[in-house]
Motif scaffolding. Structure first.
Motif, PDB file in Angstrom:
ATOM      1  N   MET A   1       0.832  -1.210   0.000  1.00  0.00           N
ATOM      2  CA  MET A   1       0.000   0.000   0.000  1.00  0.00           C
ATOM      3  C   MET A   1       0.867   1.260   0.000  1.00  0.00           C
ATOM      4  O   MET A   1       0.404   2.310   0.393  1.00  0.00           O
ATOM      5  N   GLY A   2       2.099   1.180  -0.381  1.00  0.00           N
ATOM      6  CA  GLY A   2       2.929   2.381  -0.395  1.00  0.00           C
ATOM      7  C   GLY A   2       3.504   2.648   0.980  1.00  0.00           C
ATOM      8  O   GLY A   2       3.194   1.975   1.954  1.00  0.00           O
ATOM      9  N   ASP A  49       7.190 -12.539  -3.466  1.00  0.00           N
ATOM     10  CA  ASP A  49       5.732 -12.534  -3.493  1.00  0.00           C
ATOM     11  C   ASP A  49       5.206 -11.670  -2.360  1.00  0.00           C
ATOM     12  O   ASP A  49       5.936 -11.323  -1.435  1.00  0.00           O
ATOM     13  N   GLU A  50       3.932 -11.319  -2.460  1.00  0.00           N
ATOM     14  CA  GLU A  50       3.211 -10.700  -1.346  1.00  0.00           C
ATOM     15  C   GLU A  50       1.953 -11.499  -1.130  1.00  0.00           C
ATOM     16  O   GLU A  50       1.225 -11.762  -2.086  1.00  0.00           O
ATOM     17  N   ILE A  51       1.714 -11.878   0.113  1.00  0.00           N
ATOM     18  CA  ILE A  51       0.514 -12.652   0.439  1.00  0.00           C
ATOM     19  C   ILE A  51      -0.313 -11.872   1.451  1.00  0.00           C
ATOM     20  O   ILE A  51       0.233 -11.321   2.410  1.00  0.00           O
ATOM     21  N   LEU A 157      -3.713  -8.616   6.986  1.00  0.00           N
ATOM     22  CA  LEU A 157      -2.266  -8.563   7.159  1.00  0.00           C
ATOM     23  C   LEU A 157      -1.640  -8.865   5.808  1.00  0.00           C
ATOM     24  O   LEU A 157      -2.274  -9.468   4.945  1.00  0.00           O
ATOM     25  N   GLU A 158      -0.382  -8.458   5.650  1.00  0.00           N
ATOM     26  CA  GLU A 158       0.361  -8.849   4.449  1.00  0.00           C
ATOM     27  C   GLU A 158       1.708  -9.400   4.889  1.00  0.00           C
ATOM     28  O   GLU A 158       2.278  -8.913   5.870  1.00  0.00           O
ATOM     29  N   SER A 159       2.204 -10.399   4.178  1.00  0.00           N
ATOM     30  CA  SER A 159       3.559 -10.869   4.497  1.00  0.00           C
ATOM     31  C   SER A 159       4.367 -11.009   3.215  1.00  0.00           C
ATOM     32  O   SER A 159       3.822 -11.265   2.137  1.00  0.00           O
TER      33      SER A 159
HETATM   34 MG    MG Z   1       3.075  -4.890  -0.336  1.00  0.00          MG
END
Ligand code: MG
Ligand code: ADP
Ligand code: MG
Ligand code: MG
Length: 668
Positions: A1-2, A49-51, A157-159
């Motif tokens: 998200m920046g 990757d982004e999950i 959440l993002e990892s």
């Molecule tokens: Mg990201």
């Protein structure tokens, strides 16, 4: 998200005064970056990757599943975790995992590792589980503690892996473990009744009692009928984004997804859950005045889109030219992977007559006013509008849809020495307004900061993103593949990620050409979201991507194929051999050892079987679960009880339970 900066965001009327300033300086920052890095070259592929996860709170007694709004607390604990263990070398964990074929044991080991990696690693080292340095690439992403990031929803959440993966085939073997470790670490900081689910959207988002703790939809930020402001990440950037989009647009966002008509669905369908007569905010009139369509599921807030989870992949190219080529070549692949990853058949407690999130998220951040909609064809979140490479195969005729640009920025770029195509791309990105400006961050040293540039580049959410190198880092020219929906399991997410990475390698090493008119890519983007696109839709495709473009006959040969034909091949002698076969050829050309081949083959089989329909997409699977549930009344409603059972079932699949419909014989 920046980037999340601290400070005070300007409200919309105040921020408008600075739009041109931000744009002009954003372009200056880009020009500075371009000049500093245009000769920058990297020899190796890096990718990551982004999950994204939705944290669900289960109540077994009441049989409810709701979204848990504890993002802040969870992220704080995860941040402490990163800090505490950042010096631990995780390699023994992977060395030990590699020798374990039993999924239950893998799960147990990862849970233990996630809890206290330092102690676990110490034990493993004593037991002699180690890697020799030459077995792995120098980047060792897999051996670094993963990182965790906030996302729009307060239940999300993002990892990411922590550091990018390298290009050696063997690195692919760590991806699934790394993803699994990330989930285990998260689980470690959840309450016993919470689960981090990788589902695209929460099936009952925006219905009654869908949050834990209970909240009310009456907030002044989004002014939504359905989504409380309490579901928005509390960092000031997110509420500001939400309010500014609404204010810029001069009404609430409005997404209408066609309802799936079942036997008992009332026809015409006029949603009884819409509070038509609410009179709290001026925007409450929107629904009555045409924003909410009959026979559709109406959604009126940014969270319905930005509150969805996706799977994104970022690749680093050798240099700027290669990044531009890769960006272009992957554009026609984005709708195909969207269709193959479809996972969103339900919105706001109703079954929809579509399978993907894409058009909902596009609508959720669509900041165009009514009159702009007449001459700006797309939302700032949508499919790519133009190819950007100077490769001779990028013919003018492929760029056949309108591209809105900011003329001033275009001039500035051309004067700054940027070629026409890249100038047009950037001026297109800069045709939008900056959505959030922080008062204490307006004055920036354009040779030291890229804040204004990123303000625009990271709020144009297209199916591919061109990411120039950040200042003061060793990171190079990158492209991001952004269309895929998240899958339930690490096995699937690894399969989809690795497939796209290997395809990108194949494109470069076999010099493949997937160019086709971008209007056809857009047609595919619509087809991709259709219900059961795998069986119901055909997709435009360039059937001879091999390097014989000299032959004029070969030009412009696009045909409509099923996903099975595109991925699995056309089963005729002259026909297209299929993307999976192309990836296999690339794989063989790397001389893999038997273990690597066997492991990657599981992923390729899943991709083929999803494309052929032998295995179901998550969307079809969810739809089937709902429509065959004993409590389903054939009225398109995903009731609270069905939702609970569905979440339960997905949780057990994530934790290793086999499901023939989803995986066939691929997940072993
Ligand atoms: Mg990201
Ligand atoms: P964003 O949210 O802006 O798209 P993130 O930082 O969340 O970006 O994720 C970027 C991904 O790119 C991560 O998986 C990260 O490991 C990966 N990555 C980081 N550096 C590089 C690099 N030099 N080349 C390719 N990928 C990289
Ligand atoms: Mg994200
Ligand atoms: Mg991303």
């Amino acid at each position: 998200m920046g980037l999340l900066v601290l400070g005070t965001p300007l409200d919309w009327p105040e921020s408008e005064k600075f739009h041109n300033y931000v744009r002009e300086n954003g372009i200056k920052q880009f020009l500075h970056m371009y000049d500093s890095f245009i000769s920058k070259k990297q020899d190796v592929l890096l990718w990551g990757d982004e999950i994204e996860y939705i944290v669900v709170s289960m109540n077994d007694k009441e049989k409810t599943a709701r979204v848990s709004l504890r993002q802040e607390e969870i992220l704080k604990a995860l941040g402490d975790y990163e800090e505490r263990f950042k010096h631990v070398d995780f390699s023994p964990i992977y060395a030990a995992l590699k020798n374990t074929s039993c999924p239950k044991r893998t799960n147990a080991m990862l849970s233990e590792a996630a809890g206290n990696p330092a102690a676990f690693v110490e034990r493993l080292v004593k037991e002699n589980h180690t890697y020799s340095k030459n077995e792995t690439t120098p980047f060792r992403a897999q051996f670094v503690v993963p990182t965790f990031h906030p996302e729009y929803g307060r239940y999300m959440l993002e990892s990411t892996p922590g550091a990018p993966y390298g290009s050696v085939l063997k690195d692919f073997l760590f991806v699934e473990f790394n993803m699994l470790l990330r989930r285990k670490i998260i689980e470690n900081y959840l309450l016993p009744h919470e689960h981090p689910l990788t589902i695209t959207n929460f099936f009952r988002l925006g219905t009654d009692h869908f949050t834990d703790p209970e909240t009310k939809a009456d907030g002044s930020i989004s002014r939504s009928f359905f989504l409380p402001d309490d579901v928005i990440n509390t960092h000031v950037r997110f509420p500001t984004l939400t309010a500014n989009i609404r204010q810029r647009r001069q009404r609430k966002v409005a997404m209408n997804v066609p309802i799936f008509f079942d036997k008992n669905t009332h026809k015409p369908f006029r949603d009884p859950t819409i509070p038509w007569n609410r009179d709290l905010y001026p925007e409450d009139k929107n629904a009555k005045e045409g924003a909410a369509l009959e026979n559709h599921i109406y959604m009126d807030s940014m969270g319905f889109g930005m509150g969805c989870c996706c799977l994104q992949i970022t690749f680093q190219a050798k240099n700027c030219d290669e990044a531009r080529l890769l960006y272009d070549q992957l554009i026609p692949i984005t709708p195909l992977m969207l269709a193959l990853s479809a996972g969103t058949p339900a919105f706001r407690g109703y079954l929809a007559d579509q399978d993907c999130r894409w058009n909902v998220i596009a609508g959720a951040v669509d900041d165009r006013t009514k009159s702009e909609m007449e001459y700006i064809p797309k939302s700032r979140y949508d499919s790519v509008d133009m190819y950007i490479s100077n490769d001779p195969r990028n013919l003018q005729e492929y760029n056949d849809i309108p591209v809105v640009v900011n003329e001033g920025c275009y001039e500035q770029l051309i004067k700054g020495g940027i070629d026409e195509r890249l100038s047009k791309h950037m001026a297109h990105i800069f045709a939008r307004d900056p959505l959030v400006i922080f008062s204490d961050n307006i004055q920036q040293d354009n040779s030291m900061s890229n804040g204004h540039f990123e303000n625009l580049n990271s709020t144009n959410w297209q199916s591919m993103r061109f990411k120039p190198p950040p200042l003061n880092s060793s990171v190079g020219w990158r492209v991001e593949f952004r269309s895929m929906e998240i899958q339930f399991t690490e096995f699937e997410n690894a399969a989809y990620s690795i497939f796209v990475v290997m395809l990108s390698r194949a494109i470069l090493s076999f010099n493949l050409n997937f160019y086709m008119p971008i209007s056809l890519v857009d047609e595919n983007m619509v087809a991709a979201q259709a219900r059961d696109a795998i069986h119901q839709k055909k997709f435009w495709f360039r059937c001879n991507p091999f390097p014989n473009a000299e032959d004029p006959e070969e030009r412009g040969r696009y045909r409509q194929l099923s996903l099975d034909e595109i991925f699995g091949g056309e089963r005729t002698e002259e026909g297209f051999p299929g993307l999976v076969q192309i990836v296999r050829s690339y794989l063989y050309s790397c001389n893999p050892d038997a273990e690597t081949l066997c492991s990657l083959d599981r992923y390729l089989r899943l991709i083929s079987q999803r494309a052929s329909g032998e295995c179901m997409t998550a969307a079809s699977w969810i739809r089937k679960f709902i429509t065959t549930h004993p409590l389903y009344k054939q009225d398109s409603v995903v009731s609270s009880e069905i939702n609970f059972d569905l979440v339960k079932r997905i949780t057990s699949i994530i934790n290793g339970e086999h499901d023939e419909d989803l995986f066939g014989n691929c997940r072993c």
